[in-house]
Design an enzyme around this catalytic site. Structure first.
Site, short mmCIF file in Angstrom:
data_model
loop_
_atom_site.label_atom_id
_atom_site.label_comp_id
_atom_site.label_asym_id
_atom_site.label_seq_id
_atom_site.Cartn_x
_atom_site.Cartn_y
_atom_site.Cartn_z
N LEU A 155 -22.47 -0.61 -3.29
CA LEU A 155 -23.89 -0.67 -2.89
C LEU A 155 -24.13 0.02 -1.98
CD1 LEU A 155 -22.67 -4.01 -1.79
CD2 LEU A 155 -24.57 -3.77 -3.26
N TYR A 200 0.81 -0.88 -0.11
CA TYR A 200 0.17 0.05 0.26
C TYR A 200 1.05 0.98 -0.04
CZ TYR A 200 -4.42 -2.79 1.30
OH TYR A 200 -5.10 -4.26 1.12
N GLY A 248 -25.17 3.09 -2.62
CA GLY A 248 -26.01 4.00 -4.20
C GLY A 248 -25.57 5.10 -4.47
N LYS A 249 -24.46 5.14 -4.28
CA LYS A 249 -23.39 7.00 -4.54
C LYS A 249 -23.68 6.70 -6.14
CE LYS A 249 -19.17 6.18 -2.92
NZ LYS A 249 -18.04 6.55 -2.16
N PRO A 284 -17.02 -5.48 0.85
CA PRO A 284 -17.59 -5.78 1.18
C PRO A 284 -18.62 -4.64 0.61
CG PRO A 284 -16.27 -4.58 3.49
CD PRO A 284 -15.48 -4.86 2.47
N LEU A 285 -18.51 -3.61 0.61
CA LEU A 285 -19.17 -2.34 0.10
C LEU A 285 -19.60 -2.52 -0.92
CD1 LEU A 285 -19.37 0.91 2.22
CD2 LEU A 285 -21.13 -1.48 2.72
N GLY A 290 -17.61 0.17 -2.81
CA GLY A 290 -18.11 1.42 -3.17
C GLY A 290 -20.25 1.69 -3.64
#
Length: 318
Positions: free
Chosen positions: A214, A53, A216-217, A208-209, A212
């Protein structure tokens, strides 16, 4: 925050993990400190980073914060090796020399004398598996590493490595695997999760999203301050901006509206409570995003909503 055993081991970790992929690039040291403090204050313990990273800068930031903001002994620090590629005879990969050199580098950057969970960041077909796993044993017996795991291994790779360690007397067993897993990415259910369950590995779910999506943005546009608007992460997000994803996002938004909560809470609660999952890894860019995600700890999805989300995201339904 609730804590869980990580695989078939004595290590207990928070059921939400803090990821640091954006640290040193989209998240500066000041905002990283805000994230770590908020995570610790919420009862979180598992912090996941990687030697690749920002070419090690994320580890450097975390190392500074372990002394100035949160006590080292109150956190479970996870990092990785094997993915770094650089010139020289030990420049990268999963050879003994590369792994042990990478470990020493991580310890220096993290400013600690041990790593709680050391993960092989990817399978290296150019190196004999026994050499790779023997290096893991050396790291554990030296005291520099407490527990070992893998990341981004396929099902057969996970099973092969785990079985090898448990079948060889004196070997340090693998206790965890990290893999992308969300309502948008359920491929791990075919082979990785069954392999992990069979061999007693806990599962850490990254993205897990759905990177990003999920939240909704991205339904109607690409927000200027979002990951998808940055050149280095645009393709990372676009991977999940599909017609199938749009249907799943709509279901998540509908569930969130009915429950009076945020879409991120619904998506995180779904992953968090899937069989075999120990913890989703939260990769927030900002303190606000992290605080929002941490509030999912209070949500347990009703059985009917969970079933509906299972159905709409079923990878075999398309």
């Amino acid at each position: 925050m609730e804590h869980r055993q990580l695989g078939r081991s004595g290590l207990r970790v928070s059921r939400l993990a803090l990821g640091t992929m954006t640290w040193g690039q989209d998240t500066d040291a000041e905002h990283a400190a805000e994230q770590l403090t908020a995570f610790h204050d919420a009862g979180g313990t598992l912090v996941d980073t990687a030697d690749v990273y920002q070419d090690g800068h994320a580890e450097r930031i975390l190392g500074g914060l372990l002394h100035d903001h949160v006590p080292r002994d109150e956190l479970v620090i996870a990092t990785t090796a094997a993915a770094r590629r650089a010139p020289g005879p030990v420049g990268g990969g999963a050879s003994r020399g590369a792994l042990l050199t990478a470990l020493d580098g991580s310890l220096r950057r993290l400013r600690t004398d041990h790593i709680d969970l050391w993960q092989l960041h990817g399978w290296d077909a150019t190196v004999p598996l026994d050499e790779t796993l023997a290096a893991v044993d050396t790291a554990v017996t030296s005291g520099k590493v407490r527990y070992a795991g893998v990341a981004n291994y396929t099902g057969w790779q996970t099973a092969t490595a785990a079985a090898h360690q448990r079948a060889t007397p004196g070997r340090a067993p693998l206790i965890a695997t990290q893999v992308e897993y969300s309502l948008l990415a359920r491929d791990a259910e075919r082979e990785v999760l069954p392999a992990a369950a069979h061999h007693g590995l806990g599962v850490l779910a990254w993205a897990p999203l759905g990177r990003g999506v999920l939240t909704g943005k991205y339904r109607n546009s690409t927000p200027a301050d979002s990951r998808a608007a940055t050149p280095h992460l645009a393709s990372y997000v676009e991977h999940h901006r599909t017609e199938r994803a749009a249907r799943i996002v709509h279901a998540v938004l509908t569930a969130a509206e009915g429950l009076g909560t945020a879409p991120a809470h619904v998506a995180l609660a779904w992953v968090r409570d899937r069989p075999g999952v120990t913890a989703p890894v939260l990769g927030a860019r900002t303190g606000h995003q992290l605080t929002t995600a941490l509030a999912s700890e209070d949500l347990t999805l009703p059985a009917a909503i969970r079933a509906a989300l299972d159905d709409v995201s079923d990878p075999g339904a398309d």
